[in-house]
Write a protein that holds these residues in place. Structure first.
Motif, PDB file in Angstrom:
ATOM      1  N   LEU A  11       0.423  -1.217   0.033  1.00 56.73           N
ATOM      2  CA  LEU A  11      -0.244  -0.387  -0.039  1.00 56.73           C
ATOM      3  C   LEU A  11       0.822   1.115  -0.527  1.00 56.73           C
ATOM      4  N   HIS A  12       1.359   1.658   0.438  1.00 56.83           N
ATOM      5  CA  HIS A  12       2.970   1.600   0.959  1.00 56.83           C
ATOM      6  C   HIS A  12       3.199   2.417  -0.974  1.00 56.83           C
ATOM      7  N   GLU A  13       3.726   2.055  -1.492  1.00 57.79           N
ATOM      8  CA  GLU A  13       4.354   1.747  -2.802  1.00 57.79           C
ATOM      9  C   GLU A  13       3.418   1.973  -3.144  1.00 57.79           C
ATOM     10  N   ILE A  14       2.408   1.549  -3.421  1.00 55.82           N
ATOM     11  CA  ILE A  14       1.587   2.460  -4.540  1.00 55.82           C
ATOM     12  C   ILE A  14       0.975   4.071  -4.107  1.00 55.82           C
ATOM     13  N   LYS A  15       0.811   3.805  -2.830  1.00 52.69           N
ATOM     14  CA  LYS A  15       0.486   5.346  -2.163  1.00 52.69           C
ATOM     15  C   LYS A  15       2.615   6.261  -3.428  1.00 52.69           C
ATOM     16  N   LYS A  16       3.144   5.577  -2.751  1.00 48.32           N
ATOM     17  CA  LYS A  16       4.389   6.301  -3.623  1.00 48.32           C
ATOM     18  C   LYS A  16       4.547   6.525  -4.921  1.00 48.32           C
ATOM     19  N   ASN A  17       4.447   6.021  -5.384  1.00 46.49           N
ATOM     20  CA  ASN A  17       4.309   5.106  -6.884  1.00 46.49           C
ATOM     21  C   ASN A  17       3.463   6.620  -7.724  1.00 46.49           C
ATOM     22  N   ILE A  77      -5.088   2.852   4.295  1.00 49.71           N
ATOM     23  CA  ILE A  77      -3.254   2.960   5.198  1.00 49.71           C
ATOM     24  C   ILE A  77      -3.665   3.087   7.082  1.00 49.71           C
ATOM     25  N   LYS A  78      -5.010   4.216   6.881  1.00 47.26           N
ATOM     26  CA  LYS A  78      -5.065   4.726   8.602  1.00 47.26           C
ATOM     27  C   LYS A  78      -5.904   3.862   8.528  1.00 47.26           C
ATOM     28  N   SER A  79      -7.484   3.617   7.672  1.00 43.98           N
ATOM     29  CA  SER A  79      -7.908   3.025   8.428  1.00 43.98           C
ATOM     30  C   SER A  79      -7.671   1.658   9.315  1.00 43.98           C
ATOM     31  N   PHE A  80      -7.191   0.176   7.710  1.00 46.02           N
ATOM     32  CA  PHE A  80      -6.364  -0.912   8.299  1.00 46.02           C
ATOM     33  C   PHE A  80      -5.780  -1.031   9.539  1.00 46.02           C
ATOM     34  N   LYS A  81      -4.964   0.424   9.247  1.00 47.34           N
ATOM     35  CA  LYS A  81      -4.197   0.589  11.023  1.00 47.34           C
ATOM     36  C   LYS A  81      -5.099   1.088  12.666  1.00 47.34           C
ATOM     37  N   GLU A  82      -5.985   1.587  11.898  1.00 47.63           N
ATOM     38  CA  GLU A  82      -7.190   1.655  12.930  1.00 47.63           C
ATOM     39  C   GLU A  82      -7.428   0.532  13.762  1.00 47.63           C
ATOM     40  N   ALA A  83      -7.819  -0.054  12.811  1.00 48.27           N
ATOM     41  CA  ALA A  83      -8.743  -1.666  13.063  1.00 48.27           C
ATOM     42  C   ALA A  83      -7.995  -2.335  13.160  1.00 48.27           C
ATOM     43  N   ASP A  84      -6.228  -2.819  13.311  1.00 48.88           N
ATOM     44  CA  ASP A  84      -5.326  -3.097  13.917  1.00 48.88           C
ATOM     45  C   ASP A  84      -4.903  -2.665  14.639  1.00 48.88           C
ATOM     46  N   GLY A  85      -5.073  -1.469  15.691  1.00 57.19           N
ATOM     47  CA  GLY A  85      -5.186  -1.417  16.466  1.00 57.19           C
ATOM     48  C   GLY A  85      -4.162  -0.330  16.587  1.00 57.19           C
ATOM     49  N   GLU A  86      -3.236  -0.432  15.345  1.00 62.18           N
ATOM     50  CA  GLU A  86      -1.737   0.446  15.194  1.00 62.18           C
ATOM     51  C   GLU A  86      -1.451   2.113  15.257  1.00 62.18           C
ATOM     52  N   LYS A  87      -1.038   2.895  15.724  1.00 59.77           N
ATOM     53  CA  LYS A  87      -0.717   4.719  15.047  1.00 59.77           C
ATOM     54  C   LYS A  87      -0.359   4.512  13.879  1.00 59.77           C
TER      55      LYS A  87
END
Length: 88
Positions: A11-17, A77-87
């Motif tokens: 996902l970060h690679e897609i955003k960067k591209n 990315i933000k939504s999945f991180k929130e669902a995973d409980g990550e910051k």
């Protein structure tokens, strides 16, 4: 029940591209003017200018769409991180 597996690296690679593509599209307008003298004959120069003008409009639309996709990927990315409980 299956678990959803998210690759943050991808996902970060897609955003960067998409960011890179958008910057490339922004900078290509500067190259158009510098090429005008290389066309030689006036009719070729005018045809290329007409094409460039049309391309400018399409390029702007594409840049907006790429920016929109980049924002959606960032939100994903933000939504999945929130669902995973990550910051972030």
């Amino acid at each position: 029940m299956s678990n959803l597996v998210v690759s943050y690296d991808e996902l970060h690679e897609i955003k960067k591209n998409f960011g890179t593509l958008k910057r490339e599209f922004e900078s290509c307008a500067a190259n158009q003017d510098s090429m005008a003298e290389a066309y030689g004959h006036d009719s070729i120069k005018f045809a290329m200018e007409a094409f460039a003008d049309s391309w400018d409009e399409h390029r702007k639309d594409l840049m907006k769409q790429m920016g929109d996709v980049e924002k959606r990927v960032r939100k994903t990315i933000k939504s999945f991180k929130e669902a995973d409980g990550e910051k972030d």
